[in-house]
Design an enzyme around this catalytic site. Structure first.
Site, PDB file in Angstrom:
ATOM      1  N   ASP A 141      -0.480  -1.760  -2.467  1.00 45.33           N
ATOM      2  CA  ASP A 141       0.655  -2.348  -1.744  1.00 45.33           C
ATOM      3  C   ASP A 141       0.219  -3.382  -0.691  1.00 45.33           C
ATOM      4  O   ASP A 141       1.044  -4.165  -0.226  1.00 45.33           O
ATOM      5  CB  ASP A 141       1.459  -1.244  -1.039  1.00 45.33           C
ATOM      6  CG  ASP A 141       1.931  -0.166  -1.994  1.00 45.33           C
ATOM      7  OD1 ASP A 141       2.104  -0.482  -3.186  1.00 45.33           O
ATOM      8  OD2 ASP A 141       2.119   0.979  -1.552  1.00 45.33           O
ATOM      9  N   HIS A 286       3.205   2.035 -13.073  1.00 41.93           N
ATOM     10  CA  HIS A 286       1.807   2.406 -12.845  1.00 41.93           C
ATOM     11  C   HIS A 286       0.806   1.539 -13.596  1.00 41.93           C
ATOM     12  O   HIS A 286      -0.401   1.641 -13.344  1.00 41.93           O
ATOM     13  CB  HIS A 286       1.615   3.890 -13.177  1.00 41.93           C
ATOM     14  CG  HIS A 286       2.393   4.747 -12.235  1.00 41.93           C
ATOM     15  ND1 HIS A 286       3.733   4.995 -12.407  1.00 41.93           N
ATOM     16  CD2 HIS A 286       2.046   5.352 -11.079  1.00 41.93           C
ATOM     17  CE1 HIS A 286       4.166   5.739 -11.408  1.00 41.93           C
ATOM     18  NE2 HIS A 286       3.172   5.971 -10.583  1.00 41.93           N
TER      19      HIS A 286
HETATM   20  O1  F6P Z   1       1.438   3.317  -2.661  1.00 44.21           O
HETATM   21  C1  F6P Z   1       1.094   3.014  -3.970  1.00 44.21           C
HETATM   22  C2  F6P Z   1       2.254   3.211  -4.894  1.00 44.21           C
HETATM   23  O2  F6P Z   1       1.835   2.793  -6.185  1.00 44.21           O
HETATM   24  C3  F6P Z   1       3.544   2.509  -4.471  1.00 44.21           C
HETATM   25  O3  F6P Z   1       3.525   1.144  -4.760  1.00 44.21           O
HETATM   26  C4  F6P Z   1       4.573   3.305  -5.236  1.00 44.21           C
HETATM   27  O4  F6P Z   1       5.823   3.273  -4.597  1.00 44.21           O
HETATM   28  C5  F6P Z   1       4.003   4.690  -5.223  1.00 44.21           C
HETATM   29  O5  F6P Z   1       2.621   4.574  -4.996  1.00 44.21           O
HETATM   30  C6  F6P Z   1       4.239   5.441  -6.515  1.00 44.21           C
HETATM   31  O6  F6P Z   1       3.785   6.731  -6.369  1.00 44.21           O
HETATM   32  P1  F6P Z   1       3.583   7.722  -7.588  1.00 44.21           P
HETATM   33  O7  F6P Z   1       2.268   7.386  -8.217  1.00 44.21           O
HETATM   34  O8  F6P Z   1       3.559   9.075  -6.979  1.00 44.21           O
HETATM   35  O9  F6P Z   1       4.719   7.532  -8.540  1.00 44.21           O
END
Ligand code: F6P
Length: 362
Positions: A141, A286
């Site tokens: 981020d 992801h």
């Molecule tokens: O902080 C990194 C991040 O990829 C954010 O951009 C996103 O909102 C969050 O983590 C997603 O989290 P998770 O992997 O738990 O879905």
């Protein structure tokens, strides 16, 4: 023989393995031993999850994505979800147990690689429990204010840009509006940088609440200029004027922040209703966290790791390594966790975007 322990916490980011490699090698050259704590603090809670890391163990990991140690968003030892005998999940403070194991192992320090959440936990261990910690900033981020850049971000932006490049042809073939939701939580860095580089018509970021009328005006204007398709990049934390960001459900047990998601679909639906144009949305999700780190991220991660070991050698604890210009610096963790880095609205990137015709919906 000095011993240090390293952990990776929060969402993974390309470059984590490069930090681990660098910490192990820089320690080895000082005759120190390195241990890895699996799944964040789990290795400091349970000896089975603590592993010795030798140069042989990390030999080929620098170009690989993810983290060989594993990571978690639900592993805060000050508020850990633990299953009781009745199978119910309860939140417990297990930080004393972590500290006891840390001391029993005789660790000089803990190198905590993580985003704002993990660094906050590391700082609490330093101030409340007396643990000698050094933070290494990680997050795709790029929202940590005390460092110019975090590793993982450059790779995520490259992945998003590549996706946008590919979407132009299909959007154009079908005269469609394609809305691409990217990550970034409450900061618009990924959306802004990939959107400019990937030729977006509209970029929606959390820092600039948007108006659907303005967004649709831009799309209709494209048509007047004989461009019958449009690419809209929307940050997951973006919000329409007078509206809140859109979350997926109520969050997860043991995790402080809610999970963002859904704004892309909402924007596509509204655009379709208001302009009559075919619209589709996709969530890059992801994918942005996966794959091999770019050269920039590898180098940054390797430098962060070596700098962290240098700080440990000098006894500079409760600090975070950071990038300033082209220099490695140390910033007190207390400063590092104070606030999130947002896109400045007067930055040259925002100005450039506006000048090349990109609409922010404001
Ligand atoms: O902080 C990194 C991040 O990829 C954010 O951009 C996103 O909102 C969050 O983590 C997603 O989290 P998770 O992997 O738990 O879905």
């Amino acid at each position: 023989m000095k011993k240090i322990v390293i952990s990776t916490g929060g969402g993974d980011a390309p470059g984590l393995n490069a930090v681990i490699y660098s910490v192990v090698m820089a320690s080895q050259s000082r005759g120190w031993e390195v241990y890895g704590s699996r799944q964040g603090y789990l290795g400091l809670l349970d000896a089975d999850e603590l592993i010795r890391l030798t140069p042989e163990d990390v030999a080929d990991i620098t170009p690989t994505g993810g983290t060989i140690l594993g990571s978690t968003n639900k592993g805060n030892p000050f508020a850990m979800p633990v299953e009781n005998l009745a199978g119910e999940i309860q939140i417990r403070d297990v930080s004393d147990r972590v500290m006891k194991n840390f001391l029993r192992m005789g660790f000089l320090c803990h190198i905590a690689v993580g985003g704002d959440g993990s660094l906050e936990i590391a700082h609490r261990f330093a101030t409340e429990k007396g643990m000698q910690v050094i933070g290494v900033p990680k997050t795709i981020d790029n929202d940590l204010q005390a460092t110019q850049m975090t590793f993982g971000y450059d790779t995520a932006v490259s992945t998003a840009t590549e996706a946008l490049d590919k979407l132009h042809s299909t959007a154009k073939s079908h005269d469609r509006v394609l809305v691409v939701e990217v990550m970034g939580r409450d900061s618009g860095w990924i959306a802004l940088n990939s959107g400019i580089s990937g030729g977006a018509d509209v970029i929606l970021i959390p820092e600039i609440p948007f108006d659907f009328d303005t967004v649709c005006e831009k799309i209709n204007d494209n048509v007047l200029h004989d461009k019958h398709y449009a690419i809209v990049v929307v940050a997951e934390g973006a919000k329409a004027r007078d509206h809140e960001a859109i979350h997926k459900g109520d969050g997860e047990v043991g995790r402080s922040e809610k999970i963002l998601g859904g704004i892309g679909e909402y924007v596509a639906r509204e655009i379709s209703l208001r302009t009559g144009k075919d619209s589709r949305s996709l969530v890059l999700g992801h994918l942005q966290r996966g794959g091999s780190p770019t050269t920039f991220d590898r180098l940054l991660a390797l430098r962060f790791g070596a700098t962290a070991v240098r700080l440990a050698e000098n006894g500079d604890f409760d600090q975070m390594v950071a990038l300033s210009g082209d220099q490695m610096i140390a910033v007190p963790l207390a400063e590092a966790v104070k606030g999130r880095k947002k896109v400045p609205l007067d930055s040259d990137k925002v100005l450039t975007a506006r000048e090349i015709g990109i609409c922010f919906g404001d």
